[in-house]
Design a protein around this motif. Structure first.
Motif, PDB file in Angstrom:
ATOM      1  N   LEU A 119      13.344  -6.028 -51.545  1.00 53.83           N
ATOM      2  CA  LEU A 119      14.232  -7.139 -51.872  1.00 53.83           C
ATOM      3  C   LEU A 119      15.646  -6.645 -52.121  1.00 53.83           C
ATOM      4  CD1 LEU A 119      14.494 -10.174 -52.397  1.00 53.83           C
ATOM      5  CD2 LEU A 119      13.870  -9.746 -54.780  1.00 53.83           C
ATOM      6  N   GLU A 158      16.316 -20.585 -44.527  1.00 52.35           N
ATOM      7  CA  GLU A 158      17.022 -19.973 -45.658  1.00 52.35           C
ATOM      8  C   GLU A 158      18.494 -19.759 -45.314  1.00 52.35           C
ATOM      9  OE1 GLU A 158      19.171 -17.068 -47.630  1.00 52.35           O
ATOM     10  OE2 GLU A 158      18.101 -16.357 -45.847  1.00 52.35           O
ATOM     11  N   THR A 189      21.602 -21.333 -47.337  1.00 58.08           N
ATOM     12  CA  THR A 189      22.571 -20.455 -47.997  1.00 58.08           C
ATOM     13  C   THR A 189      23.986 -20.725 -47.509  1.00 58.08           C
ATOM     14  OG1 THR A 189      20.911 -18.744 -48.388  1.00 58.08           O
ATOM     15  CG2 THR A 189      23.219 -18.041 -48.398  1.00 58.08           C
ATOM     16  N   TRP A 232      18.924  -8.217 -50.404  1.00 58.03           N
ATOM     17  CA  TRP A 232      19.972  -8.739 -51.275  1.00 58.03           C
ATOM     18  C   TRP A 232      21.133  -7.758 -51.449  1.00 58.03           C
ATOM     19  CZ3 TRP A 232      17.129 -11.401 -56.018  1.00 58.03           C
ATOM     20  CH2 TRP A 232      16.566 -12.604 -55.579  1.00 58.03           C
ATOM     21  N   ILE A 243      12.085 -16.631 -50.329  1.00 58.38           N
ATOM     22  CA  ILE A 243      12.838 -15.639 -49.568  1.00 58.38           C
ATOM     23  C   ILE A 243      12.050 -15.243 -48.319  1.00 58.38           C
ATOM     24  CG2 ILE A 243      14.005 -13.384 -49.711  1.00 58.38           C
ATOM     25  CD1 ILE A 243      13.431 -13.803 -52.892  1.00 58.38           C
ATOM     26  N   ALA A 292      18.452 -17.200 -51.534  1.00 55.91           N
ATOM     27  CA  ALA A 292      17.083 -17.706 -51.418  1.00 55.91           C
ATOM     28  C   ALA A 292      17.111 -19.186 -51.074  1.00 55.91           C
ATOM     29  CB  ALA A 292      16.306 -17.484 -52.720  1.00 55.91           C
TER      30      ALA A 292
END
Length: 488
Positions: free
Chosen positions: A360, A430, A434, A364, A376, A370
């Motif tokens: 992760l 996603e 975002t 990220w 995610i 997310a």
């Protein structure tokens, strides 16, 4: 070696996020779950943060779980009452029996073949679960700046998150580093009890009066009537929701109403012009978290309190105390770090390994992101409570947490009816979400108000906040889209 413990769902964290998750799971008939709590007690924020003056800054009837009304003693509950409420919820729902304490998570990893999560802890052994809900919260990892010489100080020091109640600060020389929400509560609580108080402010905050009031016994009894409690919640909710108009849609309204009120509050409570200048922000109100306090300014105006701004900040720390940027030695007995949390880039503090061994932290690396701040891509059956862009600066965080729970339980219901073992958000879904979030964020005061705040990640993206009305988020979270997900 402890045997691996297997559950359908593992919840990490026992604060309000973990409690809401557990309650919703039980409402859905899911009882095969376990809560992992890294501390030796349950409850999260309001059991951990017990510094002097600690209190909520959202009206208590709204800052509570919607299904758990409470006869609050005042509009803005203090820490001890919030702790009682938290323990009330825990005991009512039998959550202690479903919790493993001292279970600090070291790492979690997805098993692609058998489709389950393995959760490794430091002292409580290993756990296995089909579904993992992270509810550790964004305000759980304290940050203490590494000032030169910090470790040489021979006095007492601690973060507000870990207040040492065995230490008697009365009559002592104290330094508080930081001037945000926690500091604004600590300063008035200790100022009249210490010999000398030095407050180190990196930048001033906008402060509005705190409209608090005690509830009478009759009012407390009325709060126990569910329809009345619900009506009060919605009245408070809609009055707070109107603030988004200023934060996002009308800078003029923000200046004319909120900023003008804040300036009047400052002028009324701080007669000294030089101190008033130090306390006047140079950014638009709302860009940073607005502080609600009717006692901060009078405390800072006391003769035994000294405010140090950026020009007179901390150069270093030595065994006696603090050396300022002006070269002055300040001998102190106690240093209190009110320096916040790793609330953006450190949303999850432990390594998370998803499909294909991807971490992760890699996903990220630029900034946390997310779908609905909750799911995610490449991390199936993982849900993050209070994840990226789910924070709310104008109303109760619990409203958003409960909205997330609607999405999470919808995912679990769809997973069960599909006959599959995993659900994963599609990368394109996603990515579209975002991009929408950060496009909308460009319209907000949090992005364009002229400040640098903890709302932002190291990338400069505003990660802590949702850029709009909380009812908009609830609508998005309540409308499950099967085509946005992969079942396997």
């Amino acid at each position: 070696m402890q045997p691996q413990q297997t559950y359908r769902v593992i919840i990490i964290g026992s604060g309000f996020g973990g409690q809401c998750a557990a309650i919703r799971l039980m409402e859905q008939g899911i009882t095969d779950f376990q809560i992992l709590e890294r501390r030796d007690f349950m409850g999260g924020t309001w059991c951990q943060n017990s510094y002097p003056g600690a209190a909520v800054d959202v009206q208590s009837p709204l800052y509570s779980i919607s299904s758990e009304p409470y006869a609050w003693s005042q509009m803005f509950a203090e820490q001890d009452e919030l702790q009682r409420y938290t323990n009330n919820v825990i005991d009512k729902h039998g959550l202690r029996e479903r919790t493993t304490l001292n279970a600090n998570v070291r790492q979690v990893q997805w098993n692609e073949t058998d489709k389950y999560w393995t959760i490794e802890t430091d002292a409580a052994g290993s756990f296995q679960a089909r579904v993992l809900i992270n509810a550790s919260g964004p305000l759980s990892t304290p940050v203490i700046p590494n000032f030169p010489g910090r470790d040489t100080f021979k006095g007492k020091s601690f973060h507000t998150n870990n207040w040492d109640h065995s230490y008697d600060y009365k009559g002592k020389r104290v330094a508080i580093i930081g001037s945000g929400a926690s500091a604004a509560q600590v300063i008035p609580a200790v100022a009249d009890k210490v010999e000398e108080l030095h407050v180190f402010q990196r930048s001033p905050h906008w402060v509005l009066p705190r409209p608090d009031r005690k509830f009478s016994q009759l009012e407390q009894r009325l709060l126990g009537v569910k329809p009345l409690y619900k009506a009060l919640r919605w009245l408070i909710y809609w009055s707070l929701e109107s603030r988004v108009i200023g934060f996002k849609y009308s800078r003029t309204m923000l200046n004319l109403v909120a900023q003008r009120q804040a300036l009047k509050h400052l002028d009324r409570q701080v007669p000294d012009s030089s101190l008033r200048k130090k306390l006047t922000p140079d950014f638009t109100i709302g860009c940073k978290r607005i502080i609600l306090s009717s006692t901060l300014y009078p405390a800072l105006s006391r003769a035994n309190v000294h405010l140090h701004d950026r020009d007179d900040g901390i150069a270093s720390i030595n065994e006696r105390g603090i050396v300022t940027a002006q070269g002055e030695q300040l001998d102190v007995d106690l240093i209190v770090y009110s320096t916040g949390y790793d609330a953006t880039d450190g949303v999850i503090s432990y390594p998370v390994i998803g499909k294909g061994g991807v971490g992760l932290s890699e996903v990220w690396d630029e900034y946390p992101r997310a779908y609905l701040g909750t799911a995610i891509p490449r991390f199936p059956n993982l849900f993050v409570v209070t994840g990226p862009n789910t924070g709310i600066g104008h109303t109760s965080a619990l409203f958003v947490i409960e909205s997330q729970m609607k999405y999470i339980t919808d995912c679990l219901r769809k997973l069960e009816t599909s006959g599959k073992q995993s659900i994963e958000v599609r990368p394109e879904a996603e990515d579209a979400y975002t991009r929408m979030i950060h496009s909308e964020m460009n319209k907000t005061v949090w992005k364009t108000g002229g400040c640098k705040s903890w709302y932002q990640s190291k990338s400069g993206h505003v990660i802590a906040m949702f850029p709009g009305f909380s009812f908009t988020y609830r609508r998005l979270a309540s409308r499950f889209r099967s085509d946005h997900h992969i079942f396997a």
